[in-house]
Scaffold this active site. Structure first.
Site, PDB file in Angstrom:
ATOM      1  N   HIS A  17       0.832  -1.208   0.000  1.00 23.31           N
ATOM      2  CA  HIS A  17       0.000   0.000   0.000  1.00 23.31           C
ATOM      3  C   HIS A  17       0.864   1.255   0.000  1.00 23.31           C
ATOM      4  O   HIS A  17       2.036   1.237   0.409  1.00 23.31           O
ATOM      5  CB  HIS A  17      -0.946   0.013   1.202  1.00 23.31           C
ATOM      6  CG  HIS A  17      -0.249  -0.182   2.512  1.00 23.31           C
ATOM      7  ND1 HIS A  17       0.043  -1.436   3.019  1.00 23.31           N
ATOM      8  CD2 HIS A  17       0.225   0.711   3.422  1.00 23.31           C
ATOM      9  CE1 HIS A  17       0.652  -1.308   4.184  1.00 23.31           C
ATOM     10  NE2 HIS A  17       0.775  -0.017   4.454  1.00 23.31           N
TER      11      HIS A  17
ATOM     12  N   CYS B  46     -29.290  31.221  38.045  1.00 22.24           N
ATOM     13  CA  CYS B  46     -29.077  32.504  38.708  1.00 22.24           C
ATOM     14  C   CYS B  46     -29.350  33.621  37.720  1.00 22.24           C
ATOM     15  O   CYS B  46     -29.531  33.376  36.524  1.00 22.24           O
ATOM     16  CB  CYS B  46     -27.665  32.622  39.284  1.00 22.24           C
ATOM     17  SG  CYS B  46     -26.360  32.626  38.046  1.00 22.24           S
TER      18      CYS B  46
END
Length: 652
Positions: free
Chosen positions: A67, A188
């Site tokens: 490859h 808050c």
């Protein structure tokens, strides 16, 4: 990637003639060039041999997988070749190779050849497939064999994953059945620090008790970790640690406790214990949803008022901050870049003013919604709009005050007042219309509440709120603008000191609301800019004052000190809360004194910051940037020295 996507009959040699490794590589390379896969055979073959020198790609079992990936390759492809006689390929098992898979990928193929290698390798482990490939006579037969093998493997993998997932789910269910689950919501007003600190504290408190805690956060970025219906159903109880409205109807029938968000930070163990001991009361969505649909409450009148006020302020803050800072920048542009006729000044000032125009309506609207739910939103908005304009303003198209000569709107205070009035007015209308026949139930939100809510709010604003608060607002504005230095120093000292009393709690917010309200009523006032500078200095002192003396803080606290300074630089006081929680007396008292000193210097030096937020990021907008910097520095040093000499050293 599927194998058949990179296999092609034109890239197959069903009867390889080569008898040596070199001949095999060259024969396959010739086909790669002939099919247009490779554009330079010589360089390509060199790259194949370079890989072979690292270690042979003859993997054994009669298979080789040469490859390469480089610029000499045009397209990702797997070339298949079959040799009846076998080739001496220097394989790992020293046996001849009968099946070749030459894998090629262009330089930018993003590891295509590696993916193909992995896929091929996983398939070629199957000895049946290898034998069938050796016996294959045509290219189509090879592709069919790979397609079938790949499908079989995918099915096998899916079954394995399903079994593993089922096993994990069963284990999780068994664990969850054994381990109590508590769910909660933290929120808050700013959604920057308290929200997430309370989440972390509650989860850790649960871990110490062997309890699973899942928290939904309603922060500045929106809802995160939203609770599912299944989680709520399984939960032993619900913790609401919030200073503003959250969705409550989903908790119908659950044991629930409600607290301010700061209790989630400072008293997480207590909140967990309240649920585990069964102290929470069962929440009923149908019984007074409007009055219970918001967040924390300890039952006191002040807590209820604070909660509704914070709901309005949390929605208003983006308008104040965005509009205020753009307006402040426009003043710099006016001064240094062309004056009042500069296009940049006109644009920035207009954008800021547009945001400010929504500030009081949003404040009033969401206070009203917090009390009376969605039907109260529209009357609250309209009332807030009436409070934000004067008679004959906006081209003379509005009459909002019974006093036709009124020039001062009710402003911030009037908006707060009408927000509460509109909310409780809708609650009254709900009770009034509760006995109407059920066949007119749909008329209430679509017809009755909007008409009567708007009518009564407009009457109250026109004849009561605007005449009274318009006059009061004018008096307050004139008083603030006419204050002498002595009174100004006293006021800035008190406001700055309040910022450190509870570091984001009611006192902190009360000081900020007072200053931002004065700023909203008259953004061009020098006094209102000084009040904004005072609360910003007061809010920055506590984060800067921590960790100066290493032996007075733990190692974790010293590490947190770096991020704490970043928060302080940005006018986020909440970074000092963990230090205050660990040693409230020494840290809070020292911070109050330091903040008060810094605030007094702001008034004394007439430091003005015509922006409602930003900390040192908006120092360029200050009328006295050296004084601004100096007030924060002196206040922080005073607080740090008090902590250093007062706090006891940490025992090793």
């Amino acid at each position: 990637m599927r194998i058949k996507d990179i296999l092609n009959p034109e890239s197959m040699i069903m009867d390889l003639q080569a008898t040596t490794k070199d001949e095999a590589i060259n024969e396959m390379a010739d086909l790669e060039v002939a099919t247009g896969i490779v554009n330079n055979k010589e360089k390509f073959v060199e790259s194949i041999w370079a890989r072979e020198k690292e270690s042979t790609t003859g993997i054994g079992g009669g298979i080789a997988m040469p490859h390469a990936r480089n610029e000499y390759i045009n397209k990702a492809r797997v070339l298949f070749a079959k040799s009846e006689k076998g080739v001496d390929y220097d394989s790992l098992d020293q046996q001849p190779v009968h099946l070749f898979f030459m894998i090629t990928a262009p330089a930018g193929a993003d590891n295509t050849h590696l993916q193909a290698l992995a896929k091929l390798s996983s398939l070629l482990i199957n000895p049946d497939l290898v034998e069938k490939l050796k016996a294959a006579k045509t290219a189509d037969e090879v592709i069919d064999l790979f397609s079938q093998a790949e499908a079989d493997k995918d099915k096998e993998d899916a079954e394995r994953e399903a079994k593993l997932a089922a096993k994990k789910e069963a284990e999780a269910k068994a664990a969850s059945d054994e381990k109590p689950l508590i769910v909660g919501v933290t929120a808050c007003i700013n959604g920057i620090a308290h929200t997430y600190m309370a989440e972390e504290a509650l989860i850790k408190a649960g871990e110490k008790r062997g309890v699973e805690v899942r928290i939904e956060t309603n922060g500045s970025e929106g809802v995160k970790h939203e609770l599912t219906a299944d989680e709520i159903k399984r939960a032993k109880g619900v913790i609401i640690a919030s200073d503003k409205q959250v969705k409550m109807a989903r908790f119908d029938g659950k044991k629930l406790v409600k607290h301010p968000v700061v209790d989630g930070i400072n008293k997480p163990d207590q909140l967990i214990d309240e649920i585990l001991s069964g102290k929470g009361s069962v929440y009923h969505a149908e019984a007074g949803e409007a009055s219970e649909s918001s967040a924390a409450s300890d039952g006191s009148v002040w807590s209820t008022i604070y909660r509704h006020l914070m709901s309005g302020i949390s929605h208003m803050l983006p308008f104040v901050i965005g509009g205020g800072i753009l307006m402040a920048i426009s003043f710099l542009v006016e001064q240094y870049m062309g004056g009042a006729k500069s296009p940049a000044f006109i644009f920035l000032n207009s954008a800021g003013n547009l945001a400010f125009a929504f500030m009081v309506p949003v404040l009033a609207g969401y206070i009203a919604e917090s009390i009376g739910d969605l039907p109260a939103l529209m009357p609250g908005f309209v009332g807030g709009f009436m409070a934000s304009i004067a008679n004959s303003s906006l081209g003379g198209s509005y009459a909002v005050n019974a006093d036709v000569k009124a020039a001062s709107p009710a402003g911030f205070l009037g908006g707060i007042a009408i927000g509460f009035i509109a909310g409780y007015l809708i609650l009254g209308l709900k009770k009034l219309f509760a006995k109407l026949p059920k066949n007119v139930e749909g008329m209430k939100p679509m017809l009755l509440y909007p008409i009567f809510g708007l009518l009564f709010v407009a009457l109250i604003m026109y004849y009561i709120i605007n005449p009274v608060f318009g006059a009061l607002n004018g008096v307050i504005t004139n008083f603030l603008n006419g204050m002498g230095t002595g009174n100004l120093v006293l006021l800035t000292m008190i406001l700055a000191g309040m910022m450190s009393i509870d570091m984001g709690g009611p006192f902190n917010k009360a000081a900020y609301v007072f200053a931002s309200g004065a700023f909203a009523n008259d953004p061009t006032s020098k006094t209102s800019a000084i009040l904004m500078a005072a609360v910003m200095v007061g809010g920055m002192v506590a984060p800067f004052a921590t960790t100066f003396f290493k032996n007075k803080f733990t190692e974790d606290e010293r590490r947190a000190g770096v991020s704490n300074w970043i928060l302080g630089f940005s006018f986020i006081t909440e970074g000092a809360i963990p230090f205050a929680s660990a040693d409230p007396l020494h840290v809070i008292v020292s911070s109050i004194v330091g903040s008060a000193v810094g605030g007094a210097l702001v008034g004394l030096w007439h430091v003005g910051v015509p922006a409602p937020h930003g900390g040192f990021w908006v120092i360029a907008l200050s009328s006295n940037w050296l004084g601004y910097l100096g007030a924060v520095a002196v206040g922080s040093i005073v607080a740090a020295l008090m902590m250093g000499f007062w706090k006891k050293p940490i025992e090793k």
